[in-house]
Every structure is written in C-alpha cells, then in structure tokens.
Design a protein around this motif. Sequence first.
Motif, PDB file in Angstrom:
ATOM      1  N   ASN A 115       0.883  -1.092  -0.016  1.00  0.00           N
ATOM      2  CA  ASN A 115       0.073   0.089   0.033  1.00  0.00           C
ATOM      3  C   ASN A 115       0.941   1.296   0.091  1.00  0.00           C
ATOM      4  OD1 ASN A 115      -2.415  -1.521   0.087  1.00  0.00           O
ATOM      5  ND2 ASN A 115      -2.541  -1.701   2.264  1.00  0.00           N
ATOM      6  N   ASP A 116       1.901   1.125   0.875  1.00  0.00           N
ATOM      7  CA  ASP A 116       2.685   2.492   0.869  1.00  0.00           C
ATOM      8  C   ASP A 116       4.048   2.303   0.151  1.00  0.00           C
ATOM      9  OD1 ASP A 116       0.879   3.846   2.478  1.00  0.00           O
ATOM     10  OD2 ASP A 116       1.754   2.928   4.593  1.00  0.00           O
ATOM     11  N   GLY A 117       4.432   1.051  -0.343  1.00  0.00           N
ATOM     12  CA  GLY A 117       5.689   0.887  -1.420  1.00  0.00           C
ATOM     13  C   GLY A 117       6.871   0.921  -0.470  1.00  0.00           C
ATOM     14  N   VAL A 118       6.816   0.121   0.815  1.00  0.00           N
ATOM     15  CA  VAL A 118       7.995   0.279   1.462  1.00  0.00           C
ATOM     16  C   VAL A 118       8.223  -0.979   2.322  1.00  0.00           C
ATOM     17  CG1 VAL A 118       7.783   2.801   2.263  1.00  0.00           C
ATOM     18  CG2 VAL A 118       6.717   1.033   3.660  1.00  0.00           C
ATOM     19  N   VAL A 119       9.602  -1.136   2.754  1.00  0.00           N
ATOM     20  CA  VAL A 119       9.771  -2.484   3.449  1.00  0.00           C
ATOM     21  C   VAL A 119       9.277  -2.045   4.932  1.00  0.00           C
ATOM     22  CG1 VAL A 119      11.570  -3.912   4.351  1.00  0.00           C
ATOM     23  CG2 VAL A 119      11.501  -3.302   1.980  1.00  0.00           C
ATOM     24  N   ARG A 120       8.476  -2.527   5.562  1.00  0.00           N
ATOM     25  CA  ARG A 120       7.772  -2.060   6.846  1.00  0.00           C
ATOM     26  C   ARG A 120       8.674  -3.037   7.900  1.00  0.00           C
ATOM     27  NH1 ARG A 120       1.811  -0.435   8.636  1.00  0.00           N
ATOM     28  NH2 ARG A 120       2.106  -0.534  10.970  1.00  0.00           N
ATOM     29  N   VAL A 121       8.982  -2.524   9.240  1.00  0.00           N
ATOM     30  CA  VAL A 121       9.435  -3.153  10.256  1.00  0.00           C
ATOM     31  C   VAL A 121       8.400  -2.783  11.500  1.00  0.00           C
ATOM     32  CG1 VAL A 121      11.268  -3.668  11.788  1.00  0.00           C
ATOM     33  CG2 VAL A 121      11.874  -3.623   9.163  1.00  0.00           C
ATOM     34  N   SER A 122       7.796  -3.553  12.061  1.00  0.00           N
ATOM     35  CA  SER A 122       7.100  -3.444  13.007  1.00  0.00           C
ATOM     36  C   SER A 122       7.371  -4.144  14.329  1.00  0.00           C
ATOM     37  CB  SER A 122       5.402  -3.862  12.704  1.00  0.00           C
ATOM     38  OG  SER A 122       4.528  -3.409  13.768  1.00  0.00           O
ATOM     39  N   VAL A 123       7.326  -3.438  15.498  1.00  0.00           N
ATOM     40  CA  VAL A 123       7.741  -4.008  16.982  1.00  0.00           C
ATOM     41  C   VAL A 123       6.539  -4.305  17.890  1.00  0.00           C
ATOM     42  CG1 VAL A 123       9.321  -4.134  18.738  1.00  0.00           C
ATOM     43  CG2 VAL A 123      10.142  -3.381  16.398  1.00  0.00           C
ATOM     44  N   HIS A 124       6.359  -5.101  18.455  1.00  0.00           N
ATOM     45  CA  HIS A 124       5.170  -5.206  19.211  1.00  0.00           C
ATOM     46  C   HIS A 124       5.623  -5.835  20.365  1.00  0.00           C
ATOM     47  CE1 HIS A 124       1.882  -4.679  16.356  1.00  0.00           C
ATOM     48  NE2 HIS A 124       2.850  -4.860  15.396  1.00  0.00           N
ATOM     49  N   VAL A 125       5.543  -4.815  21.707  1.00  0.00           N
ATOM     50  CA  VAL A 125       6.188  -5.402  23.058  1.00  0.00           C
ATOM     51  C   VAL A 125       4.914  -5.392  24.081  1.00  0.00           C
ATOM     52  CG1 VAL A 125       8.136  -3.819  22.593  1.00  0.00           C
ATOM     53  CG2 VAL A 125       6.116  -2.801  23.665  1.00  0.00           C
TER      54      VAL A 125
END
Length: 228
Positions: free
Chosen positions: A104-114
């Motif tokens: 959707n945004d054209g990016v490599v996304r990194v998401s951290v959930h704590v």
Amino acid sequence: MRASWANVGGQGDVPDEPPADDAEAVDLYYGPDGDPVPDQGFELYCEEIGRAQRSRIAPLNFVFPDAMTAEGLNRAAVFYAADDDGPSCIEVVGVLVFGYLDANDGVVRVSVHVDNADPEHVVRPDGTVPLRVVVEDTVVFDDSNHDAPHPPVLEQLLDAADPEQRAVISSVAVSAGLMWSCPSCEWPNPRATERCERPGCGREVKAATGPRAAALDPAPVLALEGPR
C-alpha cells in the motif's frame, strides 16, 4: 453484504445495486430495525467499542539479562512463517518483530510489538521495554534509558557542519552526554555505540556519563534490514 445484495435488492426503497457509500449500504441492507433478513442470523445494533487495557506486571528490581542469559534467550527465539493471519515475524522474550513488504505504501515495513514482552527479563519498572533500532549502522531509535539522545538530529548537525563547527558540536554533545569521548584517543562517539568509531582504534569500552551511568545495562539491539 454486497455479495448478498440480491437478498434485499429491489425490495421497497432498496435499489437493485448497493450504493457506493458503505454506511448507506449497511443501513439499506439491514433496514431501520436492524434485522430485515432474519434467515441469515444477523442483527445490527449500535455499540461503542473501546480498547481493552492490558495490565503488565513489572518487577521493581529490574536488571537486564547478562550476556550468558541473553545468549540463551536469543537462541530460544521463535520464527513464525507468514500465513493468512499476518506476515512472518520473530519472537524474542515475547517481543514480536515483523518485517514485510507493505504494498500500500511501497515500503519495507518493520513493526515491533512489545505488548507481550516477558516481564521477568525485559520489562522495566515503568512498564516499558528498552529498545534500540538500528538501520544499517545508524541508530534511528533508542530509549534504552531516559537520557538517550535522538541520534538522527545530532547526525544531521554533524553532517552539515564544517570541520570547525563539527569540533564545537562534538564538544558540546560530549558535555551534554549525547556523545562520549574515547578514553584512548578522545574521539567523540555517538552515545548509542559501544566501540570507538575512529579508524584504527575500535576500543570497546564505552565511557558512560551522567548520574545514572552506574545503573545502566546494555540495551537490546534490533537490527533492521531495511521505522511508533
């Protein structure tokens, strides 16, 4: 609902095709009483949905794992392959790290959930988890302690400065605790680094500064291969 529009289309004031507006389509499909198609087992009603607040037990005597314990916890990390429920991720002491392509945004996304971080090992007394995010060799986020700097701002100042300005900025940054001076060669280094960055030096001793220096433990590093 749109796929089942034939159940109500053409009946009364309901058009043969669903309208583009979702809210209008829902109102027409379910009707003012919320249940014009009881054979489907649906009933529409208004409800305010709030986010459940999760309590977390945080030990008051928090101490970050030592090297041996951290090594064991790192080796116990679990990888979850991508499936219909979501992208692939790795779990370390309850912390989930997702890395995937966001079309959707054209990016490599990194998401951290704590949210499910292990309180026995990585949850501080205030309920937070010490994090350091690294892209290539640049620290882009660091809350390993409350005095941690915002490296990109300092780096931008240093990159834009001429040699004389750089010396002044580095001196002020060292005095403010945003950088540390190598005890061997006096080279100013970003606070987040553990090794002197001057070519040929590489001393591994970090000169921590500030009244809380004695209580600081090494923070975990999340190295990202490609940014709340």
